[in-house]
Design an enzyme around this catalytic site. Structure first.
Site, PDB file in Angstrom:
ATOM      1  N   HIS A   1       0.763  -1.199   0.109  1.00 40.32           N
ATOM      2  CA  HIS A   1       0.286   0.264  -0.060  1.00 40.32           C
ATOM      3  C   HIS A   1       0.899   1.414   0.247  1.00 40.32           C
ATOM      4  CE1 HIS A   1      -2.964  -2.849   1.039  1.00 40.32           C
ATOM      5  NE2 HIS A   1      -2.456  -3.317   2.031  1.00 40.32           N
TER       6      HIS A   1
ATOM      7  N   SER B   1      14.257  22.495 -16.305  1.00 40.98           N
ATOM      8  CA  SER B   1      13.346  23.336 -16.492  1.00 40.98           C
ATOM      9  C   SER B   1      13.443  24.720 -17.386  1.00 40.98           C
ATOM     10  CB  SER B   1      12.382  23.718 -15.327  1.00 40.98           C
ATOM     11  OG  SER B   1      10.903  24.919 -14.788  1.00 40.98           O
TER      12      SER B   1
ATOM     13  N   LYS C   1      15.826  22.788 -10.690  1.00 44.87           N
ATOM     14  CA  LYS C   1      14.640  21.525 -11.232  1.00 44.87           C
ATOM     15  C   LYS C   1      15.918  20.570 -11.745  1.00 44.87           C
ATOM     16  CE  LYS C   1      10.688  20.802 -11.304  1.00 44.87           C
ATOM     17  NZ  LYS C   1       9.883  19.794 -10.678  1.00 44.87           N
TER      18      LYS C   1
ATOM     19  N   GLU D   1       9.655   8.958 -16.494  1.00 45.83           N
ATOM     20  CA  GLU D   1       8.130   9.058 -16.746  1.00 45.83           C
ATOM     21  C   GLU D   1       7.895   9.106 -17.992  1.00 45.83           C
ATOM     22  OE1 GLU D   1       6.923  13.564 -14.502  1.00 45.83           O
ATOM     23  OE2 GLU D   1       8.984  13.323 -15.454  1.00 45.83           O
TER      24      GLU D   1
END
Ligand code: ARG
Length: 459
Positions: free
Chosen positions: A156, A277, A283, A290
């Site tokens: 979980h 970024s 960043k 992804e």
């Protein structure tokens, strides 16, 4: 210009229709397989006395030249010639005249396209198996370097019990091994030769299907001509294997995305597989992971698209089946690209061992071990579970771990608890005691690595 099939037509094809009907824009990818299929067909026609040896030689030599011309960008394809099969036939006939016109004897584009696509699929399967081998080796290498890197195991997404990073990564080795074996069974099921099925009902010429089967490295010819031209199970199975393989990659990518966040801080993805970024200078984003996660959806779409195209199609060939190519190419190429990025991304991963260890020590991941300790001291498991739960609750209030509380505090819960409890519930003991086959102990994981190394040697 008259079409190759233009004999029975009085009017030209509408130009919109010509564009709509044509597949050369995407099936040109099949040129190599079309050429090796045609060479085998011509060789067989000569052996069977249907064309002469000289004609065969002219065809084969010209096809070799055409392949070079395609590769160097010299060959010109036209939508007027519809697809890769007719484009190559036109190039051939322009080059050698009469002999070129004989190549299509005892063959249809229906068995030709089935052959080309199967050869493409088989080639892809062999390449992907090689990549999966490298992927397994990469995971094993990182596992070996982290055989004792303790981290929390999760259920979980809540910290559950301590494991090692090696144990975690070896789970992905099992998945990759199944991906590999699924492709081996693909080869067993689908390595059959449709050439000779003709348009749908074979041919009246005395062709030698066993011979083309041998020449093209198939294990047998297909045994029903209707099925030979209309079967696309091999493409569907390959896309289904790609979907499962991508699902596996997406699960690890999801973990890498989480683990590389400041909240986890378990790993750092190498600069080479991250991006920045345009606005926020601080960043560093896990874009490769992804994208692999995202592209998984696209491969599922490819599978669904082909399944839906094939649904309810009457036998045998229908033009709907021209729609099989783009999704097959896309699914296969996406899987290949994702594996190719995954391998270097994981092998260059920086592992923050201390953070993993710290996380394993928090979150009461050793609570099961405390309950098991009580059971070994003679407490019934249900009572041990309750007592441990109460101790954990107390610790949460006191902001302590199970390792921090004093023996007196322990004894207030259960008199049977002794000094040895601290050793018993240290995360390292928790891992090393789980020495069962498939468990996280160093010994068990080393045995697993051994089993996989033997598997890699045998395949
Ligand atoms: N371009 C076609 C395809 O990809 C080749 C087969 C065409 N056969 C036909 N009977 N029109 O499916």
């Amino acid at each position: 210009m008259k079409k190759l099939w233009g004999g029975r037509f009085e009017k030209n094809t509408d130009s919109l229709m010509e564009d709509f009907n044509s597949s050369i824009g995407f099936d040109k990818k099949l040129y190599h397989f079309d050429i090796i299929g045609s060479k085998a067909h011509a060789t067989m026609l000569a052996k069977s006395g249907i064309i002469s040896d000289k004609e065969c030689e002219e065809i084969v030599d010209a096809l070799t030249e055409i392949e070079c011309e395609i590769e160097s960008g010299k060959a010109e394809f036209s939508t007027k010639n519809e697809d890769i099969h007719m484009n190559i036939e036109v190039l051939l006939t322009n080059k050698i005249g009469e002999a070129g016109k004989k190549l299509h004897t005892a063959r249809s584009r229906n068995d030709q396209v089935a052959l080309d696509l199967k050869l493409y699929s088989r080639d892809a399967v062999i390449n992907i198996q090689e990549l999966l081998k490298q992927w397994i080796k990469t995971l094993i290498k990182v596992a070996e370097d982290n055989i004792d890197t303790v981290m929390p195991g999760y259920t979980h997404l809540q910290r559950a019990q301590p494991i090692t990073l090696a144990h975690h990564l070896m789970a992905y080795v099992e998945m990759a091994k199944r991906d590999y074996l699924r492709l081996s069974s693909w080869l067993e099921i689908h390595n059959t030769n449709p050439l000779g099925s003709g348009a749908l009902a074979g041919t009246t010429f005395e062709i030698d299907r066993q011979y083309t089967t041998e020449l093209l490295g198939f294990s047998s010819p297909t045994f029903n001509s209707l099925d030979g031209v209309s079967d696309r199970d091999y493409a569907i199975d390959l896309l289904s294997n790609a979907s499962v393989g991508m699902m596996h990659l997406s699960r690890l990518c999801e973990e890498l995305i989480l683990w590389s966040s400041q909240e986890f801080g378990f790993v750092e993805i190498d600069d080479a597989y991250s991006t920045g970024s345009s606005m926020m200078p601080q960043k560093k984003n896990p874009d490769a992971a992804e994208l692999i996660r995202g592209k998984t959806g696209r491969v599922y779409g490819d599978l669904l698209s082909l399944l839906t195209t094939m649904k309810s199609l009457p036998l045998a060939y229908n033009k709907d089946m021209q729609e099989d190519k783009e999704c097959l190419f896309d699914g296969v190429e996406t899987w290949i690209k994702c594996l190719s990025i995954m391998i270097p991304m994981v092998s260059t991963l920086k592992i923050r061992k201390e953070n993993m260890h710290k996380a394993a020590c928090g979150g009461y991941t050793n609570a099961t071990d405390l309950a098991d300790y009580l059971v070994k001291k003679g407490v019934a498991f249900r009572d041990a579970h309750r007592i441990t739960g109460e101790i954990v609750l107390d610790c949460i209030y006191k902001d302590k771990t199970l390792d921090d509380i004093s023996l007196e505090e322990y004894k207030a819960y259960c008199n049977l608890i002794e000094e040895d409890v601290y050793e018993e519930i240290s995360v390292f003991t928790c891992v090393s005691k789980r020495n069962v086959i498939g468990g996280p102990s160093i010994e068990s994981v080393k045995k697993h690595i051994n089993v996989i190394s033997i598997f890699l040697k045998d395949i």
